[in-house]
Structure formats: C-alpha cells, structure tokens
Design an enzyme around this catalytic site. Structure first.
Site, PDB file in Angstrom:
ATOM      1  N   ALA A 183      -5.190  -6.978  -3.951  1.00  0.00           N
ATOM      2  CA  ALA A 183      -3.796  -6.555  -3.938  1.00  0.00           C
ATOM      3  C   ALA A 183      -3.513  -5.080  -4.224  1.00  0.00           C
ATOM      4  O   ALA A 183      -4.362  -4.367  -4.702  1.00  0.00           O
ATOM      5  CB  ALA A 183      -3.047  -7.392  -4.963  1.00  0.00           C
ATOM      6  N   HIS A 210      -4.018  -7.092  -2.630  1.00  0.00           N
ATOM      7  CA  HIS A 210      -4.072  -5.639  -2.658  1.00  0.00           C
ATOM      8  C   HIS A 210      -4.785  -5.045  -1.445  1.00  0.00           C
ATOM      9  O   HIS A 210      -5.825  -5.554  -1.067  1.00  0.00           O
ATOM     10  CB  HIS A 210      -4.827  -5.262  -3.934  1.00  0.00           C
ATOM     11  CG  HIS A 210      -4.988  -3.810  -4.132  1.00  0.00           C
ATOM     12  ND1 HIS A 210      -3.950  -2.978  -4.493  1.00  0.00           N
ATOM     13  CD2 HIS A 210      -6.079  -3.018  -4.033  1.00  0.00           C
ATOM     14  CE1 HIS A 210      -4.412  -1.765  -4.606  1.00  0.00           C
ATOM     15  NE2 HIS A 210      -5.699  -1.755  -4.327  1.00  0.00           N
TER      16      HIS A 210
END
Length: 483
Positions: A390, A458
């Site tokens: 993330a 991500h």
C-alpha cells in the site's frame, strides 16, 4: 551522566608513517540517557515510530545513513520505499501506462503521430519528486522536534550507539529504548564473475542518468521493473532459473507472464547466468547455462539488473556485542510478538525483523503501535494477517504536476462509539473501484476503529481511506503531507 575511561585501541600509523594511539570511549549503561527513544534507520517504519513517540511527548532521535551501492548510487532520508522502491517504481510504471494509453488513443478519436518515443528524462522528474519527499521527511522530523543525525551507527553497549559521519566525526548517543529499523539492501550473486562489477540492482535503476537500453533482468522477482522497461519501449529480457513468482498462485503467475510476453518482454526460462564481461564498446556479454540441456549460450546487453532477493542491514550494527540475537541463516533480528529482541529495551521492526512481511504499510503500522505501547499506555499489537501492499495520494499526479485539489475523501460515521461507518465519499482516480471494496466493509458493519487498523494497499489512492485521522469538527487542516 556516564562512567567513562579511555583505553588504548591498537597501534596504528597515520599517513605520515608516525605511530599514534586511537582512544576508545567506554561508557557504562548506568545513569540518565540522552533520549527516551533512539531509532536506527530512517525508513518508513523507523520514521513512523519516531514521529509517533514525539507526538506522545517523548525526546526522540533518528540516525540514518545510506551506504552507496557498489555502483556509487546514494539517496536521502525515507528508506527503500521512497527512494528506490514503491514511489519511483510506480512513477516509472505510470510512464509505461501513459505510453499504452497513447497507443490506444487513436481508437478514441485522438490523432497521435507515430511512432511514439520515450525519453529517459522522465528519470530526472521522478528523482526530483523523490528529493522533495526526502526534504519533507526532514521537515516533519523538525516540526515534531525529533533530532536527526546523518551518521552510520553501531552499538557500544545496550543503551549507547556510536555514529560515524561521512567526515569521520564520531557521535555518541544513548537512549532508554532503541528501535532497529534499518531495512534491507539488494543481494548480489558474488559467486558469478562480473556480477558486482558490471551489474546494477533496484538501488541504481531509478537513479540512472542515461536510459538502461537493452536490459537483462535476473530473476523473476523484478517483473515489475521488466514491465515498465518494456512499456517505455526498451528491449527487455527476464532470465528465470525456475518458476515465475514463486510463492504466488501459479495460475495467476502464468497469466502475468503471458501478458508480459504478449506485450514484448522476452523470457529465458530455466537458465542460470555464469559470467558477465564488459566488451570494448562498453556493452555487456552475458553467458548462461540451460539447466535442462546443460547447453551454454551468450547474449549482448547494455544493462544487467540483479533482482535475486534482499539481505537485512544488520552486519555493521555490532549486535552480538550487546546480546541481540539474529537468525544465522538470513541475518534477520529475532523478535517476539511485541517486536522485542533478546534485549528487553531493544526492538526491531520492518524488513530487518524475522518473520515480518517486507512491506511498507506493515512497517509503518508496526512503528506507530510500538511507540504507542512504549509511551502511550497501549497494548495493541501489529496484526500481520491478511496484509497487502500500500501507499498514499494520487502519486500519478506529482510528476505531471496535475491539479489534485479536488481529490477528496469523506467518511461518515456515527458519533457514538464504536463509530460505525455509515458511508464513504471518494473523489479521485478509480473512485468506483475503491468504493466497491469498502462497500462490503460498510455492509458488514465496519467501525471507524476497524478501518483505521486496516493496512492499506501500497501505493494506491484507496489506502488514503485507512489513514483518515482528522475530523471536520476539529477544524484542523486535512491536507495529507506525508506517509
């Protein structure tokens, strides 16, 4: 503050040839320490831990030093993700995506001159953005009164480290609690002739001043790099010794490989490199062996990119001296569920810790939770289950300098605990894809606290939802300024 004594540390000769003695400062661990918390490593996890501890009112210091790669590449504060990982990788991937969009544009009525060509000056724009993030991290530490030292640290005793600056100046720092968050660096196959001298790694690819040209990528770990190199029009070959993306669903892995092959990436399957030599014209001659037939073959490339895994940055910390246990097979630091090492007040988080996912969001969350346990009367532990990859805002907008002022997220919650989520408003790229995923959570009765404990994927826009910390009622500035 300390008991101290000076002892002779060997007989050395200076540049003039005269003998001199170097004194070594011996410190006891008794007495008051310089800091409540000392973080070794200025990557995502270390910075998150330091900033969280500072916000809890503690005196904090961060030490960070980047050893140049074998090719001489170095960078600033922020760790792997910011400098040589997720951020530059996604921006270069965006360049490849834009190339694909241009190719598609004529189908939608756009008149685009053919052929289209990519200019490696993209790299300078990416590097400038990375440097702005380096500076942003420095500012964030300063704003939170976290002391930053650009020094290479190693332990002297359980509470003290000695840091050496590039100039050779030594600095001694002590703390009640010390967090090791030094991350890792790419591994080189030093047993292969020419690998270290002529190859590069992910430490270098994003900082090249010139296009890498025809590139050989070894091995399949670097499919992302191979993908964007192909996407910007470079002749790219991936050499794999066995199956692609080991550890992943092989049906999905095969589909990824098929997609890449159909878009121009070439694969040498079941092969291992044996030698790299530089030719008089500067190109690289690579020799490899087919593991099935035993036949040897050669190819000429401009760049050889190694991607054979990473090793933790623990070798120069002097951990054995202070009793911090490591796994002898992979050199990672052994920790318990609370991130504690074999020394009770020394901790390890992120890629350097044994058994932890090598992912930016997990390191950030682990750092914050550790600081809260140490200084915030919390008992919450990092949940390492169901973790993905993330990051933060519309990164695609940065290099192109697109206006992001309308990228806005608002999550509506009940005021009373447990603050059940009633709805989500999302303005930004891929809004439909983002809201579809969170719709399931809302349908299942997710609370604000549960969303905040979710680790983001991500680097994406959707991870911004799990970082919503400021309420409209507070009147604080909701602008996102960092990780």
């Amino acid at each position: 503050m300390f008991k101290q004594s000076f002892l002779p540390f060997g007989n050395h000769r200076g540049s003039s040839g005269s003998a001199f003695f170097t004194s070594h400062l011996i410190l006891s661990s008794a007495g008051q320490q310089d800091y409540d918390l000392l973080v070794i490593g200025g990557g995502s996890g270390g910075l998150a831990c330091a900033k969280e501890a500072a916000q809890l009112g503690r005196k904090v210091a961060v030490v960070d030093y980047v050893e140049p790669s074998p090719q001489g590449t170095k960078w600033g504060l922020g760790g792997t993700c910011v400098n040589v990982g997720c951020i530059p990788k996604k921006l270069m991937h965006q360049a490849a995506l834009l190339g694909g969009m241009i190719q598609d544009a004529h189908h939608y009525g756009w008149e685009v001159a053919q052929p289209i060509r990519h200019d490696w000056k993209m790299a300078e724009a990416v590097q400038n953005h990375v440097k702005s993030l380096n500076w942003g991290h420095r500012v964030q530490l300063q704003d939170r009164k976290v002391k930053y030292f650009n020094i290479k640290a190693s332990f002297i005793n359980e509470h003290t480290v000695c840091g050496i600056a590039k100039s050779g100046k030594e600095t001694l720092l002590s703390a009640d609690h010390i967090v090791i968050a030094t991350g890792g660096r790419p591994r080189y196959p030093t047993h292969i002739e020419g690998a270290l001298e002529y190859g590069i790694t992910s430490d270098d690819i994003f900082w090249l001043k010139e296009s890498p040209g025809k590139t050989l990528v070894l091995t399949d770990v670097a499919l992302e790099c191979a993908g964007f190199l192909t996407g910007i029009g470079l002749d790219t070959t991936v050499m794999m010794r066995s199956i692609p993306l080991r550890g992943f669903d092989q049906q999905m892995s095969s589909l990824v490989m098929e997609h890449m092959e159909s878009h121009g990436t070439q694969f040498l399957k079941g092969c291992i490199p044996t030698c790299i030599k530089r030719l008089p014209d500067g190109q690289l001659q690579v020799t490899w062996e087919d593991r099935t037939s035993g036949k040897k073959d050669t190819g000429i490339f401009d760049t050889v990119l190694w991607a054979i895994g990473r090793i933790p940055e623990t070798r120069n910390l002097n951990l054995k001296e202070v009793g911090v246990n490591i796994n002898p097979e992979n050199q990672k630091i052994i920790v318990d569920a609370q991130d504690v090492t074999s020394v009770p007040h020394i901790y390890a988080i992120g890629d350097v810790a044994e058994g932890r996912p090598e992912l930016t969001p997990t390191a950030i969350m682990a750092g914050k939770l550790l600081a809260q346990r140490l200084f915030g009367q919390s008992s919450d532990l990092m949940d390492y289950n169901n973790v993905y990859h993330a990051y933060y805002k519309p990164l695609e907008f940065t290099v192109a300098e697109r206006d992001a002022s309308q990228c806005y997220i608002k999550m509506v919650c009940l005021k009373e605990p447990p603050q059940l989520v009633l709805g989500l408003h999302f303005l930004g790229p891929n809004a439909g894809e983002v809201t579809q995923g969170f719709a399931l959570g809302i349908k299942c009765g997710a609370s604000y606290a549960q969303v905040m404990r979710t680790v983001g994927i991500h680097p994406t826009c959707s991870e911004e939802v799990v970082k919503l910390r400021i309420s409209k009622r507070s009147g604080l500035d909701p602008t996102v300024t960092g990780c």
